[in-house]
Design a protein around this motif. Sequence first.
Motif, PDB file in Angstrom:
ATOM      1  N   CYS A 112       1.039  -1.186  -0.114  1.00  0.00           N
ATOM      2  CA  CYS A 112       0.047  -0.053   0.012  1.00  0.00           C
ATOM      3  C   CYS A 112       0.820   1.354   0.091  1.00  0.00           C
ATOM      4  N   GLY A 113       2.001   1.162  -0.725  1.00  0.00           N
ATOM      5  CA  GLY A 113       2.795   2.546  -0.847  1.00  0.00           C
ATOM      6  C   GLY A 113       1.766   3.184  -1.878  1.00  0.00           C
ATOM      7  N   TRP A 114       1.866   4.702  -1.889  1.00  0.00           N
ATOM      8  CA  TRP A 114       1.045   5.499  -2.461  1.00  0.00           C
ATOM      9  C   TRP A 114       0.874   5.500  -4.139  1.00  0.00           C
ATOM     10  N   ASN A 115       1.890   4.948  -4.911  1.00  0.00           N
ATOM     11  CA  ASN A 115       1.822   4.771  -5.974  1.00  0.00           C
ATOM     12  C   ASN A 115       1.115   3.268  -6.367  1.00  0.00           C
ATOM     13  N   SER A 116       1.562   2.388  -5.518  1.00  0.00           N
ATOM     14  CA  SER A 116       0.687   0.930  -5.901  1.00  0.00           C
ATOM     15  C   SER A 116      -0.718   1.069  -5.514  1.00  0.00           C
ATOM     16  N   THR A 117      -1.141   1.989  -4.516  1.00  0.00           N
ATOM     17  CA  THR A 117      -2.435   2.090  -4.069  1.00  0.00           C
ATOM     18  C   THR A 117      -3.187   2.729  -5.503  1.00  0.00           C
ATOM     19  N   LYS A 118      -2.478   3.899  -6.028  1.00  0.00           N
ATOM     20  CA  LYS A 118      -3.102   4.381  -7.241  1.00  0.00           C
ATOM     21  C   LYS A 118      -3.341   3.588  -8.432  1.00  0.00           C
ATOM     22  N   ASP A 119      -2.257   2.768  -8.626  1.00  0.00           N
ATOM     23  CA  ASP A 119      -2.267   1.730  -9.608  1.00  0.00           C
ATOM     24  C   ASP A 119      -3.517   0.825  -9.294  1.00  0.00           C
ATOM     25  N   GLY A 120      -3.675   0.149  -8.309  1.00  0.00           N
ATOM     26  CA  GLY A 120      -4.661  -0.696  -8.134  1.00  0.00           C
ATOM     27  C   GLY A 120      -6.022  -0.098  -8.145  1.00  0.00           C
ATOM     28  N   VAL A 121      -6.072   1.237  -7.816  1.00  0.00           N
ATOM     29  CA  VAL A 121      -7.432   1.860  -7.822  1.00  0.00           C
ATOM     30  C   VAL A 121      -7.872   2.069  -9.129  1.00  0.00           C
ATOM     31  N   ILE A 122      -6.824   2.752 -10.017  1.00  0.00           N
ATOM     32  CA  ILE A 122      -6.981   3.053 -11.315  1.00  0.00           C
ATOM     33  C   ILE A 122      -7.539   1.849 -12.384  1.00  0.00           C
ATOM     34  N   TYR A 123      -7.109   0.681 -12.085  1.00  0.00           N
ATOM     35  CA  TYR A 123      -7.043  -0.488 -12.903  1.00  0.00           C
ATOM     36  C   TYR A 123      -8.642  -1.316 -12.108  1.00  0.00           C
ATOM     37  N   GLY A 124      -8.779  -0.702 -11.081  1.00  0.00           N
ATOM     38  CA  GLY A 124     -10.023  -1.505 -10.524  1.00  0.00           C
ATOM     39  C   GLY A 124      -9.959  -2.806  -9.807  1.00  0.00           C
ATOM     40  N   VAL A 125      -8.762  -2.917  -9.421  1.00  0.00           N
ATOM     41  CA  VAL A 125      -8.357  -4.362  -8.645  1.00  0.00           C
ATOM     42  C   VAL A 125      -8.575  -4.227  -7.320  1.00  0.00           C
ATOM     43  N   PRO A 126      -9.219  -4.982  -6.668  1.00  0.00           N
ATOM     44  CA  PRO A 126      -9.276  -5.016  -5.339  1.00  0.00           C
ATOM     45  C   PRO A 126      -8.223  -5.278  -4.511  1.00  0.00           C
ATOM     46  N   LEU A 127      -7.910  -4.587  -3.492  1.00  0.00           N
ATOM     47  CA  LEU A 127      -6.538  -4.538  -2.633  1.00  0.00           C
ATOM     48  C   LEU A 127      -6.617  -5.111  -1.385  1.00  0.00           C
ATOM     49  N   LEU A 128      -5.772  -5.855  -1.137  1.00  0.00           N
ATOM     50  CA  LEU A 128      -5.694  -6.660   0.276  1.00  0.00           C
ATOM     51  C   LEU A 128      -4.279  -6.036   0.611  1.00  0.00           C
ATOM     52  N   THR A 129      -4.425  -5.207   1.736  1.00  0.00           N
ATOM     53  CA  THR A 129      -3.132  -4.561   2.106  1.00  0.00           C
ATOM     54  C   THR A 129      -2.487  -5.095   3.204  1.00  0.00           C
ATOM     55  N   PHE A 130      -1.156  -4.990   3.086  1.00  0.00           N
ATOM     56  CA  PHE A 130      -0.143  -5.473   4.224  1.00  0.00           C
ATOM     57  C   PHE A 130       0.763  -4.306   4.398  1.00  0.00           C
ATOM     58  N   PRO A 131       0.429  -3.209   5.025  1.00  0.00           N
ATOM     59  CA  PRO A 131       1.323  -2.148   5.414  1.00  0.00           C
ATOM     60  C   PRO A 131       2.688  -2.631   6.165  1.00  0.00           C
ATOM     61  N   ILE A 132       3.570  -1.870   5.638  1.00  0.00           N
ATOM     62  CA  ILE A 132       5.103  -2.163   6.429  1.00  0.00           C
ATOM     63  C   ILE A 132       5.559  -0.870   7.351  1.00  0.00           C
ATOM     64  N   ASN A 133       5.430   0.487   6.545  1.00  0.00           N
ATOM     65  CA  ASN A 133       6.051   1.374   7.069  1.00  0.00           C
ATOM     66  C   ASN A 133       5.519   2.632   6.526  1.00  0.00           C
ATOM     67  N   LEU A 134       6.053   3.802   7.070  1.00  0.00           N
ATOM     68  CA  LEU A 134       5.994   5.015   6.518  1.00  0.00           C
ATOM     69  C   LEU A 134       4.527   5.445   6.340  1.00  0.00           C
ATOM     70  N   ASP A 135       4.149   5.736   5.144  1.00  0.00           N
ATOM     71  CA  ASP A 135       2.851   6.351   4.912  1.00  0.00           C
ATOM     72  C   ASP A 135       1.935   5.024   4.517  1.00  0.00           C
ATOM     73  N   GLN A 136       2.525   3.789   4.575  1.00  0.00           N
ATOM     74  CA  GLN A 136       1.519   2.940   4.065  1.00  0.00           C
ATOM     75  C   GLN A 136       0.663   2.419   4.719  1.00  0.00           C
ATOM     76  N   PRO A 137       0.662   2.200   6.114  1.00  0.00           N
ATOM     77  CA  PRO A 137      -0.476   2.118   7.170  1.00  0.00           C
ATOM     78  C   PRO A 137      -1.644   3.071   6.925  1.00  0.00           C
ATOM     79  N   PHE A 138      -1.315   4.532   6.789  1.00  0.00           N
ATOM     80  CA  PHE A 138      -1.888   5.533   6.546  1.00  0.00           C
ATOM     81  C   PHE A 138      -2.935   5.315   5.290  1.00  0.00           C
ATOM     82  N   ASN A 139      -2.170   5.093   4.158  1.00  0.00           N
ATOM     83  CA  ASN A 139      -3.104   4.721   2.928  1.00  0.00           C
ATOM     84  C   ASN A 139      -3.873   3.653   3.101  1.00  0.00           C
TER      85      ASN A 139
END
Length: 314
Positions: free
Chosen positions: A261-288
């Motif tokens: 769930c890095g910001w760019n991967s989050t946007k990539d998943g949203v734009i292509y309509g792919v459901p996300l299963l998130t495993f945040p590790i650090n920095l902005d990832q839990p927030f995203n």
Amino acid sequence: MESPPTFFNHILAMPSPARGHINPMMNLCKLLISKNNNILVTFIVTEEWLTFISSEPKPDNISFRSIPNVVPSELIRENGDERISYIPGISSTRLADFPLKDDSSRSKRMMQMTMKGFQWIHKAQYLLFTSIYELESQAIDTLKSKLPLPIYTIGPTIPYFINLTNNPKPNTTNSYIEWLDSQPTGSVLYIAQGSFFSASSEQIDEIANALCESNVRFLWVARGEATRLKEICGHMGLILEWCNQLRVLSHSSIGGFWSHCGWNSTKDGVIYGVPLLTFPINLDQPFNSKMMLRVKEDVKGDILVKKCEIVKLV
């Protein structure tokens, strides 16, 4: 004979050595060139990343240069359920979802580096965000009211002018596309945990064993551990060192995206309509990831998610 073009503009692009920084920077360069062919781009990456991306197709106007490899710092986190709502532009949020919130020396060093970067803002002519205004207009408007320079949101920096699903037949370096072509629609789980920070080896083993037991088809990008994980995961998927994430996410066989769930991967998943299963590790990832389906609700770094829980989710 046609004379070669004259380049009037030279761009030096030097992204931070991580997929989430390299991909949007490259896409921005491609977008600029598509608007003006009289641009020459020198794209600087580390030696390691050059081996990953040098074979990817790119315009002739873009040339690569490399610098020695950079080893990122490691960070640690602590968990907190307290909510705060006093930061301008950000809605009420758990303290646990904020980056760099603990008192560890590593987090303090990272915060110092971040603040040092902000000190350079007054020397900039513009501030560019790889974000989408409509997604976080409140935060962007707040920044515009606080900073004395033009701010532009340039996201999503995705080469939408290229038909990603109808590219020429891939060569041996990205034959994973051929494998995806042979899979049923919506049947493959794409797993990518980012470039910098990684889950513990024990956690990676739990994920690998869960994939083996679940019989779910998967494509897993696992830098540095591909060989070891192939022995655990069985025959239901592919494990790679690198892939073109946009081509993968746009493929019809992809049914889900396990992401850090890095910001760019989050946007990539949203734009292509792919459901996300998130495993945040650090920095902005839990927030995203706080508004998506998390593998673990407790974002504390030392919480091990067991195989049986992962099998149910995937």
